[in-house]
Design a protein around this motif. Structure first.
Motif, PDB file in Angstrom:
ATOM      1  N   SER A   1       0.812  -1.215   0.000  1.00  0.00           N
ATOM      2  CA  SER A   1       0.000   0.000   0.000  1.00  0.00           C
ATOM      3  C   SER A   1       0.848   1.268   0.000  1.00  0.00           C
ATOM      4  N   GLY A   2       2.166   1.099  -0.097  1.00  0.00           N
ATOM      5  CA  GLY A   2       3.054   2.254  -0.192  1.00  0.00           C
ATOM      6  C   GLY A   2       3.356   2.928   1.132  1.00  0.00           C
ATOM      7  N   GLN A   3       3.025   2.282   2.234  1.00  0.00           N
ATOM      8  CA  GLN A   3       3.295   2.841   3.560  1.00  0.00           C
ATOM      9  C   GLN A   3       4.689   2.393   4.030  1.00  0.00           C
ATOM     10  N   ILE A   4       5.668   2.699   3.207  1.00  0.00           N
ATOM     11  CA  ILE A   4       7.044   2.221   3.429  1.00  0.00           C
ATOM     12  C   ILE A   4       7.636   2.801   4.712  1.00  0.00           C
ATOM     13  N   GLU A   5       7.394   4.072   4.962  1.00  0.00           N
ATOM     14  CA  GLU A   5       7.936   4.688   6.177  1.00  0.00           C
ATOM     15  C   GLU A   5       7.418   3.973   7.426  1.00  0.00           C
ATOM     16  N   ARG A   6       6.124   3.655   7.441  1.00  0.00           N
ATOM     17  CA  ARG A   6       5.544   2.952   8.588  1.00  0.00           C
ATOM     18  C   ARG A   6       6.090   1.529   8.674  1.00  0.00           C
ATOM     19  N   MET A   7       6.208   0.864   7.541  1.00  0.00           N
ATOM     20  CA  MET A   7       6.762  -0.485   7.530  1.00  0.00           C
ATOM     21  C   MET A   7       8.184  -0.465   8.100  1.00  0.00           C
ATOM     22  N   GLU A   8       8.985   0.493   7.656  1.00  0.00           N
ATOM     23  CA  GLU A   8      10.362   0.596   8.153  1.00  0.00           C
ATOM     24  C   GLU A   8      10.397   0.923   9.637  1.00  0.00           C
ATOM     25  N   GLU A   9       9.466   1.748  10.095  1.00  0.00           N
ATOM     26  CA  GLU A   9       9.385   2.063  11.519  1.00  0.00           C
ATOM     27  C   GLU A   9       9.153   0.787  12.327  1.00  0.00           C
ATOM     28  N   LEU A  10       8.223  -0.053  11.870  1.00  0.00           N
ATOM     29  CA  LEU A  10       7.953  -1.307  12.571  1.00  0.00           C
ATOM     30  C   LEU A  10       9.147  -2.257  12.509  1.00  0.00           C
ATOM     31  N   ILE A  11       9.774  -2.352  11.352  1.00  0.00           N
ATOM     32  CA  ILE A  11      10.925  -3.245  11.212  1.00  0.00           C
ATOM     33  C   ILE A  11      12.080  -2.784  12.099  1.00  0.00           C
ATOM     34  N   HIS A  12      12.350  -1.487  12.122  1.00  0.00           N
ATOM     35  CA  HIS A  12      13.432  -0.974  12.975  1.00  0.00           C
ATOM     36  C   HIS A  12      13.110  -1.219  14.451  1.00  0.00           C
ATOM     37  N   TRP A  13      11.842  -1.075  14.816  1.00  0.00           N
ATOM     38  CA  TRP A  13      11.434  -1.368  16.182  1.00  0.00           C
ATOM     39  C   TRP A  13      11.681  -2.847  16.492  1.00  0.00           C
ATOM     40  N   CYS A  14      11.334  -3.724  15.550  1.00  0.00           N
ATOM     41  CA  CYS A  14      11.549  -5.166  15.729  1.00  0.00           C
ATOM     42  C   CYS A  14      13.032  -5.483  15.905  1.00  0.00           C
ATOM     43  N   ILE A  15      13.864  -4.876  15.079  1.00  0.00           N
ATOM     44  CA  ILE A  15      15.314  -5.097  15.186  1.00  0.00           C
ATOM     45  C   ILE A  15      15.808  -4.680  16.558  1.00  0.00           C
ATOM     46  N   GLN A  16      15.364  -3.520  17.013  1.00  0.00           N
ATOM     47  CA  GLN A  16      15.783  -3.027  18.330  1.00  0.00           C
ATOM     48  C   GLN A  16      15.311  -3.976  19.438  1.00  0.00           C
ATOM     49  N   GLU A  17      14.086  -4.458  19.339  1.00  0.00           N
ATOM     50  CA  GLU A  17      13.557  -5.403  20.331  1.00  0.00           C
ATOM     51  C   GLU A  17      14.390  -6.681  20.388  1.00  0.00           C
ATOM     52  N   VAL A  18      14.692  -7.239  19.224  1.00  0.00           N
ATOM     53  CA  VAL A  18      15.469  -8.481  19.178  1.00  0.00           C
ATOM     54  C   VAL A  18      16.856  -8.248  19.753  1.00  0.00           C
ATOM     55  N   GLU A  19      17.495  -7.174  19.352  1.00  0.00           N
ATOM     56  CA  GLU A  19      18.855  -6.901  19.836  1.00  0.00           C
ATOM     57  C   GLU A  19      18.876  -6.674  21.349  1.00  0.00           C
ATOM     58  N   GLU A  20      17.914  -5.937  21.868  1.00  0.00           N
ATOM     59  CA  GLU A  20      17.861  -5.702  23.314  1.00  0.00           C
ATOM     60  C   GLU A  20      17.613  -6.995  24.079  1.00  0.00           C
ATOM     61  N   ASN A  21      16.713  -7.819  23.583  1.00  0.00           N
ATOM     62  CA  ASN A  21      16.396  -9.073  24.275  1.00  0.00           C
ATOM     63  C   ASN A  21      17.514 -10.091  24.158  1.00  0.00           C
ATOM     64  N   ASP A  22      18.260 -10.082  23.042  1.00  0.00           N
ATOM     65  CA  ASP A  22      19.394 -10.994  22.905  1.00  0.00           C
ATOM     66  C   ASP A  22      20.524 -10.622  23.852  1.00  0.00           C
ATOM     67  N   HIS A  23      20.697  -9.325  24.115  1.00  0.00           N
ATOM     68  CA  HIS A  23      21.763  -8.902  25.022  1.00  0.00           C
ATOM     69  C   HIS A  23      21.435  -9.225  26.470  1.00  0.00           C
ATOM     70  N   GLU A  24      20.150  -9.373  26.758  1.00  0.00           N
ATOM     71  CA  GLU A  24      19.733  -9.696  28.139  1.00  0.00           C
ATOM     72  C   GLU A  24      19.969 -11.161  28.455  1.00  0.00           C
ATOM     73  N   ARG A  25      20.191 -11.986  27.451  1.00  0.00           N
ATOM     74  CA  ARG A  25      20.387 -13.429  27.682  1.00  0.00           C
ATOM     75  C   ARG A  25      21.787 -13.730  28.099  1.00  0.00           C
TER      76      ARG A  25
END
Length: 136
Positions: free
Chosen positions: A112-136
């Protein structure tokens, strides 16, 4: 297809595109982080793109009040509720369906061309994974 037609696609078609879009962003991110060996890339990528990882991320997004719009939640549910005739290799049916919903959401945003929003969600996901991996 026109912009409105993307709303008419079934959840599995949206997930098909969302899976590919998410995978490209994750692979690019991993290469930028310096992962270059195929085995290393694959192992690291599973922290982001496995059905289990995507389900955890989807739960986290839904737990954040107001993080996803009603439209986004609707696209997630369309993917989650789609009847797939394939069976996940390393996930139970519920986890697989939630990850399909995650991919459908990203697929819808991409198409639907909402690339900025898609990227916002993906960057949030990356940050979540990286933060949770460092806690292990």
């Amino acid at each position: 297809m026109t912009e409105k037609d993307w709303n008419l696609l079934n959840g599995l078609a949206l997930a098909y595109v969302g899976d590919a879009a998410y995978e490209v962003y994750i692979r690019t991110y991993l290469l930028e982080k310096g992962y270059t060996k195929p085995n290393q890339l694959h192992r690291r990528a599973t922290h982001f793109v496995s059905a289990k990882a995507q389900a955890v991320l989807m739960y986290a997004m839904m737990a954040k009040e107001g993080f996803l719009s009603e439209e986004e939640l609707g696209m997630y549910k369309r993917g989650r509720n789609s009847k797939s005739h394939t069976i996940a290799k390393n996930a139970d049916v519920t986890t697989y369906r939630i990850s399909t919903g995650f991919e459908a959401l990203l697929g819808y945003l991409h198409l639907s061309g909402q690339i900025e929003r898609m990227e916002e969600l993906i960057h949030w996901c990356i940050q979540e994974v990286e933060e949770n991996d460092h806690e292990r």
